[in-house]
Design a protein around this motif. Structure first.
Motif, short mmCIF file in Angstrom:
data_model
loop_
_atom_site.label_atom_id
_atom_site.label_comp_id
_atom_site.label_asym_id
_atom_site.label_seq_id
_atom_site.Cartn_x
_atom_site.Cartn_y
_atom_site.Cartn_z
N SER A 73 0.81 -1.64 0.01
CA SER A 73 -0.19 -0.09 -0.04
C SER A 73 1.21 1.07 -0.17
CB SER A 73 -0.87 -0.01 0.79
OG SER A 73 0.63 0.09 2.59
N GLY A 74 0.42 2.24 0.07
CA GLY A 74 1.17 3.81 0.18
C GLY A 74 2.36 4.35 -1.29
N ALA A 75 3.29 4.25 -0.60
CA ALA A 75 4.18 4.40 -1.72
C ALA A 75 4.79 3.61 -2.30
CB ALA A 75 5.18 5.14 -0.68
N GLN A 79 4.63 3.26 -6.39
CA GLN A 79 5.85 3.35 -7.33
C GLN A 79 5.73 2.19 -8.04
OE1 GLN A 79 8.89 4.85 -7.29
NE2 GLN A 79 8.64 3.63 -9.07
N TRP A 80 5.06 0.63 -7.34
CA TRP A 80 4.93 -0.22 -8.21
C TRP A 80 3.70 -0.20 -9.47
CZ3 TRP A 80 -0.08 -2.29 -9.99
CH2 TRP A 80 0.20 -3.74 -9.94
N ARG A 81 2.54 0.88 -9.08
CA ARG A 81 2.16 1.21 -10.45
C ARG A 81 2.66 2.20 -11.32
NH1 ARG A 81 -1.86 3.48 -6.44
NH2 ARG A 81 -0.86 5.68 -6.97
N ALA A 82 3.56 3.11 -10.52
CA ALA A 82 4.86 4.09 -11.87
C ALA A 82 5.52 2.43 -12.85
CB ALA A 82 5.59 4.89 -11.02
N ASP B 289 -7.23 16.17 -11.95
CA ASP B 289 -5.74 15.62 -11.90
C ASP B 289 -5.25 14.92 -10.83
OD1 ASP B 289 -6.04 17.44 -13.38
OD2 ASP B 289 -5.51 19.22 -13.45
N ILE B 290 -4.87 15.30 -9.81
CA ILE B 290 -4.18 14.56 -8.82
C ILE B 290 -4.67 12.90 -8.67
CG2 ILE B 290 -5.08 14.40 -5.84
CD1 ILE B 290 -4.86 17.39 -5.81
N GLY B 291 -6.31 13.12 -8.92
CA GLY B 291 -6.21 11.18 -9.22
C GLY B 291 -5.20 11.04 -10.99
N ILE B 292 -5.46 11.16 -11.38
CA ILE B 292 -4.45 10.96 -12.14
C ILE B 292 -3.36 10.47 -12.01
CG2 ILE B 292 -3.18 11.89 -15.61
CD1 ILE B 292 -6.51 13.56 -14.80
N GLY B 297 1.82 7.01 -10.47
CA GLY B 297 2.57 6.35 -9.53
C GLY B 297 2.74 7.89 -8.36
N PHE B 298 1.98 9.06 -8.72
CA PHE B 298 3.08 9.65 -8.04
C PHE B 298 2.13 9.27 -6.26
CE2 PHE B 298 3.36 12.02 -11.68
CZ PHE B 298 4.40 12.60 -11.42
N THR B 299 3.06 10.02 -5.47
CA THR B 299 2.70 9.32 -4.15
C THR B 299 1.62 10.48 -3.34
OG1 THR B 299 4.58 10.12 -3.06
CG2 THR B 299 4.94 8.25 -3.58
N ASP B 300 1.38 9.88 -2.11
CA ASP B 300 0.46 10.96 -1.42
C ASP B 300 1.13 11.71 -0.94
OD1 ASP B 300 -1.27 8.79 -1.58
OD2 ASP B 300 -1.22 8.55 0.64
#
Lengths: 233, 386
Positions: A73-75, A79-82, B289-292, B297-300
């Motif tokens: 989860s989280g970061a 990163q996995w998505r990216a 845009d934040i959702g996109i 892959g951008f983090t919170d």
């Protein structure tokens, strides 16, 4: 590539629990083009979101590209998505204040590439989808079909293993939809990506190699398309 | 990321311009208002610890007998005494008004080493009975040069024939500390006294005495001795340190620091809320845009940084422009303030406070929308219709 065991997902709506996926079991091969079909509410988009790591399952196992998505989860998940997934949405979902080139280069800012390398990669991706001459146009200066091609370029620019497309032709006219589907088929063939495409359109689904039918949150059947059968895939 | 921040801010140009504009005004006002306070306080802080002021115990506007000078001089610990009388005349017409004082020229320059003659000479001033000493800004305003004859029309100390008092410019001074401003006019007490003696008014009284105490002398017993000396009249006196005397002027103008703080604080709070509002609206518009970006892959945390950076960019632009504008306008404002706020200058402290407040507003205005953006679930953000 994608292995699903007993996958469940439900949402709270107006105080009631709405079960969208109910113990789904499914396996998908790497490098294959799948169309995901089913009536509204059958769980297609939910499954796509879970496979893409945009949402988390309530129960079950979900292995995608070698990772158990239920356990990260989280970061780490971001990163996995990216690293592994490229998304193509029905509404294109380009950032309106950025140009086509900047939109495509955006996911590359998460990589160690230099600015000039990112630009070169993004231009190459735009070239793949035939949009290099629109690189400096903003989304609202493009037609729907052009926007979707830019979105496809953004989806492939990081060279992910999987491309997830949620109704990619839903907002397009017939000609544009045909061009986008041609492009997905071409990218699948040339880049050997695993593609999972949600669609309501049987004609669009026939461009894939296999059609996965979902019904009420469970797997109906998986069938190979005539195109795949003809090609011996 | 910075490009995205700038593009998002320029997406609604008018809104961003209005927010930046309000910050410019707020920080400009803050710098100017605070400088009024620091200018007032500077006079007090620059006061020397070896100078006392002796005035009437009744009021600053009640004069003291000339004969007090010799008695004050005789007090243990007193080094020198300088008579000071506010003259209250005007030059050419009643609008050409500035501060004028009759002083013991030689003693005055000894007691105030901060008053430095930069044109003309001390010797020339002391040798000329009608000689006068004027501040550089005043000389510049009226284009006076050494040797010029300057007639002043008295309002309080009139000659019997009503004619003007004649002076000759013998010195132009600058100050190294804001104990006096550089728009004041000093002339010899002897000239003042002798001229008044020749009128029906007769010998003048003294407005205040400035006393220089001996080196190392404790001022408290000196002040007590002077006050005790005239306890039974004819005029009771009140001795104060120079710092207290200067502070008296500040308090005469009301509780300026409080009013300035209240006005400045109110303006800043209003601007802060406006910035928060702008940022919340901006964040809401960027939900999709934040959702996109999260899907890509951008983090919170990176979304938190994006919104905070956006807020900081907006506020820092406005804040720094406001501070810069105040610094640019400082000479004109100082000129306009004239003798009311001598030595008006934006201090490094005021500038740094402005920068700190700008950064503070930037961070605080961005925190709520940034936190909301970081908490936003990707699938919900993508469903947003904003």
């Amino acid at each position: 590539m994608i292995r699903v065991r007993g996958l469940s997902k439900s949402y709270q709506r107006g105080g009631e629990t709405l079960t969208v996926l109910d113990g789904l079991n499914l396996e998908m091969e790497a490098g294959r083009f799948y169309a995901l079909m089913g009536p509204s509410g059958s769980g297609k988009t939910t499954l796509l979101n879970l496979v893409g790591g945009l949402d988390r399952p309530d129960a079950g196992e979900l292995f995608v590209a070698g990772e158990d998505l239920g356990k990260i989860s989280g970061a780490i998940l971001a990163q996995w998505r990216a690293d592994n997934v490229g998304f193509v949405f029905q509404g294109f979902n380009l950032i309106p204040v950025l140009t086509a080139l900047e939109n495509v280069a955006l996911p590359l800012t998460l990589t160690p590439l230099s600015r000039s390398e990112r630009r070169a990669h993004a231009l190459h991706a735009l070239e793949l989808v035939g949009m290099q001459d629109r690189a400096h146009h903003r989304p609202k200066q493009l037609s729907g079909g052009q926007e979707q091609r830019v979105a496809i370029a953004r989806a492939v620019v990081t060279d992910p293993q999987i491309i997830l497309a949620d109704e990619p032709t839903g907002d397009l006219d017939r000609d544009s939809a045909g061009q986008v589907l041609d492009l997905l088929v071409q990218l699948h063939r040339d880049l050997d990506k695993t593609i999972l495409m949600v669609t309501h359109d049987p004609h669009a689904a026939e461009r894939a190699q296999s059609i996965v039918h979902l019904d009420k949150g469970q797997l109906g059947r998986i069938e190979d398309t005539p195109r795949a059968l003809a090609a011996g895939d | 990321m910075l490009r995205l921040v700038v593009r998002n801010l320029t997406k609604h140009k008018l809104r961003s311009l209005l927010t930046v504009g309000s910050l410019v005004v707020a920080l400009f006002l803050l710098c100017i208002l605070r400088t009024l306070v620091t200018t007032l306080e500077a006079g007090t802080q620059a006061a020397k610890s070896n100078r006392l002021w002796v005035q009437s115990a009744v009021s600053l506007f009640v004069d003291l007998p000339l004969a007090y000078e010799a008695k004050i001089d005789a007090v243990e610990g007193v080094e020198k005494t300088c008579k000071v009388q506010w003259f209250g005349a005007y030059y050419q017409n009643e609008d050409s008004f500035f501060g004028q004082f009759a002083v013991d020229g030689d003693t005055f320059l000894d007691i105030y080493p901060e008053v430095v003659i930069v044109a003309g000479s001390r010797a020339g001033f002391l040798a000329n009975r009608i000689g006068c000493l004027v501040g550089k800004a005043l000389a510049k305003k009226y284009k006076w040069e050494i040797g010029d004859r300057i007639p002043l029309i008295a309002a309080l100390f009139q000659k019997d024939d009503g004619s003007a008092w004649d002076f000759e410019l013998e010195g132009i001074y600058e100050v190294t500390e804001p104990v006096w401003d550089d728009r004041t006019f000093f002339f010899h007490w002897d000239y003042f006294e002798k001229t008044m003696e020749a009128t029906t008014t007769g010998q003048p009284d003294v407005g205040t005495f400035v006393v220089q105490t001996r080196q190392g002398a404790d001022q408290v017993p000196v002040m007590a001795a002077i006050d005790q000396l005239f306890e039974h009249g004819p005029q009771r006196v009140q001795s104060t340190t120079e710092a207290d005397f200067q502070a008296q002027f500040v308090s005469m103008m009301g509780n300026i620091p409080f009013f300035v703080a209240a006005i400045g604080g109110g303006v800043l709070l209003a601007i802060f809320l406006a910035c928060v509002n702008t940022m919340i609206m901006a964040a809401r518009e960027q939900t999709r845009d934040i959702g996109i970006m999260k899907a890509l892959g951008f983090t919170d945390r990176s979304m938190f940084r994006l919104l905070t950076l956006q807020s900081m960019t907006l506020c820092v632009t406005g804040g720094l422009l406001g501070i810069g504008l105040a610094l640019l306008a400082e000479p004109w404002i100082a000129h306009g303030m004239g003798s009311f706020f001598p030595g008006f200058a934006i201090t490094a402290g005021t500038r740094d406070l402005g920068i700190a407040l700008t950064l503070g507003i930037g961070v605080l205005a961005g925190i709520v929308p940034a936190w909301q953006a970081s908490r936003l679930r990707c699938v919900e953000a993508l469903r947003s219709m904003e």
